[in-house]
Design an enzyme around this catalytic site. Structure first.
Site, PDB file in Angstrom:
ATOM      1  N   CYS A  30      -1.266  14.534  -5.780  1.00  0.00           N
ATOM      2  CA  CYS A  30      -0.698  13.295  -5.250  1.00  0.00           C
ATOM      3  C   CYS A  30       0.660  13.006  -5.877  1.00  0.00           C
ATOM      4  CB  CYS A  30      -1.654  12.132  -5.507  1.00  0.00           C
ATOM      5  SG  CYS A  30      -1.059  10.536  -4.909  1.00  0.00           S
ATOM      6  N   CYS A  81       2.158   9.948  -5.650  1.00  0.00           N
ATOM      7  CA  CYS A  81       2.356   8.500  -5.687  1.00  0.00           C
ATOM      8  C   CYS A  81       2.821   8.045  -7.064  1.00  0.00           C
ATOM      9  CB  CYS A  81       1.064   7.786  -5.294  1.00  0.00           C
ATOM     10  SG  CYS A  81      -0.162   7.606  -6.613  1.00  0.00           S
ATOM     11  N   ASP A 130      -6.393  -8.464  14.739  1.00  0.00           N
ATOM     12  CA  ASP A 130      -7.732  -8.364  15.308  1.00  0.00           C
ATOM     13  C   ASP A 130      -8.054  -9.701  15.977  1.00  0.00           C
ATOM     14  OD1 ASP A 130     -10.379  -8.005  15.856  1.00  0.00           O
ATOM     15  OD2 ASP A 130     -10.975  -7.464  13.829  1.00  0.00           O
ATOM     16  N   CYS A 159       0.029   8.168  -9.869  1.00  0.00           N
ATOM     17  CA  CYS A 159      -0.277   9.492 -10.404  1.00  0.00           C
ATOM     18  C   CYS A 159       0.883  10.040 -11.235  1.00  0.00           C
ATOM     19  CB  CYS A 159      -0.621  10.446  -9.261  1.00  0.00           C
ATOM     20  SG  CYS A 159      -2.241  10.106  -8.519  1.00  0.00           S
ATOM     21  N   GLN A 168     -15.691  -0.886  25.219  1.00  0.00           N
ATOM     22  CA  GLN A 168     -17.007  -1.042  24.614  1.00  0.00           C
ATOM     23  C   GLN A 168     -18.014  -0.172  25.383  1.00  0.00           C
ATOM     24  OE1 GLN A 168     -17.717  -2.312  21.841  1.00  0.00           O
ATOM     25  NE2 GLN A 168     -16.066  -3.738  21.335  1.00  0.00           N
ATOM     26  N   HIS A 196      -2.649   3.671  -5.367  1.00  0.00           N
ATOM     27  CA  HIS A 196      -2.905   5.098  -5.199  1.00  0.00           C
ATOM     28  C   HIS A 196      -3.621   5.378  -3.886  1.00  0.00           C
ATOM     29  CE1 HIS A 196      -4.430   9.153  -5.635  1.00  0.00           C
ATOM     30  NE2 HIS A 196      -5.626   8.665  -5.363  1.00  0.00           N
ATOM     31  N   ASP A 243      -7.498   1.567  11.367  1.00  0.00           N
ATOM     32  CA  ASP A 243      -7.450   0.568  10.289  1.00  0.00           C
ATOM     33  C   ASP A 243      -8.774   0.608   9.559  1.00  0.00           C
ATOM     34  OD1 ASP A 243      -9.157  -2.224  10.645  1.00  0.00           O
ATOM     35  OD2 ASP A 243      -8.870  -1.176  12.542  1.00  0.00           O
TER      36      ASP A 243
END
Length: 375
Positions: free
Chosen positions: A309, A311, A93, A314, A194, A340, A271
């Protein structure tokens, strides 16, 4: 020759697209979600675990890294990738968001923005040229043009003046990027549209950016308090004002249902700090909507955070255990909750890519919203 930057669209479904961005440090699958690593770290996560979640690219921040540890220091230490041990693409950024978020500490002029550091009160100036220089020192893969962000609640006159200044800064950013020597040959630069919620201003901004020419284009100035309905109203036209053959990046978004709606409207990159910040405060994202693991009803719940899930969290840990860790203030609680959440976000992006590729995005999106909203 190493690939600098190439965006290809593999499939479309309505306005939505799925494809890839090829860069020297790796391929980014789109639609893509970039975990936020503001200060050279995705908070509470090791780089290998961020990658294991499915992330192809992360985000760093020019303003914060400029202040601490300093861009010149990062450059002496081998650049941001070596410094934080992340070997895949990084988008930085430009610092433009801080023009708004730290408005009380800034002085703006045509040349740039002077900041009073929120850390120690020291003064620093960010201009388009200095922002690009810092991003080069960090060895960013995708460099963002420097812009001036104002709230959507500002008057139309203020919004238009900020948009026009952002376009002048975009031209200076592009010139600074093109003068960057070898680094410009392996990095990409994105311009930022913008114009708040105004269709005419957005078009004027898009046309100015297209005239300058960028590798990709961001839709800026949204997710700053205008609400989902207003944001989607803007996204009904803003992405289509940008080139169809370039990636479109919606900055700072967002909630899972925000992402689904934005993908439907043609956005390719996202993001947001939400999955990491929420993880540290005890909020977990699930296909049935977010839950607060601190709630007493989870104290003896032996099920996983999200039964849907896959992951590692989990697979191994119960809601009861996470409830205990978070209530006790244990560091492991923040780590597991964040892990997670990042897996959840990346699984959502994978599902969106598959749905677009298979021509069933509308069905997927409708089913997701019904489940996520608990209806």
């Amino acid at each position: 020759m190493t690939q600098r930057f190439a965006f290809s669209i593999a499939a479309t479904d309505g306005k939505a697209r799925t494809g890839t961005i090829a860069m020297a440090r790796g391929t980014i699958r789109t639609p893509a979600f970039m975990p936020v690593g503001t200060a050279a770290t995705v908070k509470a996560m090791k780089p290998q675990d961020v990658r294991a979640s499915g992330a192809d690219i992360i985000l760093g921040n020019t303003y914060h890294l400029m202040l601490r540890p300093g861009a010149e220091r990062v450059a002496r230490l081998g650049g941001l990738h070596a410094f934080m041990q992340w070997d895949r693409p990084i988008l930085t950024d430009s610092g433009g968001y801080q023009v708004m978020s730290l408005a009380d500490l800034t002085t703006r002029s045509e040349d740039g923005v002077t900041f009073k550091s929120h850390l120690d009160g020291s003064r620093h100036t960010l201009s388009p040229e200095r922002s690009i220089e810092i991003q080069r020192l960090l060895d960013s893969d995708i460099i963002m043009a420097f812009d001036e962000l104002v709230p959507t609640t500002a008057t139309r006159e203020v919004q238009h003046a900020a948009m026009m200044r952002s376009m002048r800064w975009a031209e200076r950013s592009r010139a600074a990027f093109d003068g960057g020597g070898a680094h410009a040959g392996r990095a990409a630069i994105f311009g930022i549209q913008q114009g708040a919620l105004d269709q005419t201003m957005r078009l004027e901004s898009a046309q100015a950016l297209i005239d300058i020419g960028f590798d990709g284009y961001a839709v800026g100035g949204l997710a700053v308090g205008e609400g989902q309905e207003a944001m989607f109203g803007c996204l009904d036209f803003a992405p289509q004002q940008l080139p169809a053959d370039k990636p479109r990046y919606l900055m700072g978004v967002g909630k899972p249902d925000d992402i689904v709606g934005a993908v439907e409207r043609g956005i390719d990159m996202f993001d947001c700090v939400l999955p990491t910040r929420s993880g540290r405060t005890g909020q977990a994202f699930t296909r049935r909507g977010p839950i607060n693991i601190r709630n007493a009803r989870f104290a003896e719940d032996q099920g996983p955070v999200d039964p849907a899930c896959a992951c590692p969290v989990c697979a191994r840990f119960s809601r009861a255990y996470l409830h205990h860790l978070v209530r006790a203030g244990e560091i492991l609680g923040a780590m597991l909750m964040t892990e997670h959440n990042l897996f959840f976000y990346q699984a959502l992006m994978a599902d969106l890519r598959a749905a677009i590729a298979e021509g069933r995005l509308q069905r997927f999106a409708d089913a997701f919203r019904a489940d996520y909203g608990g209806t």
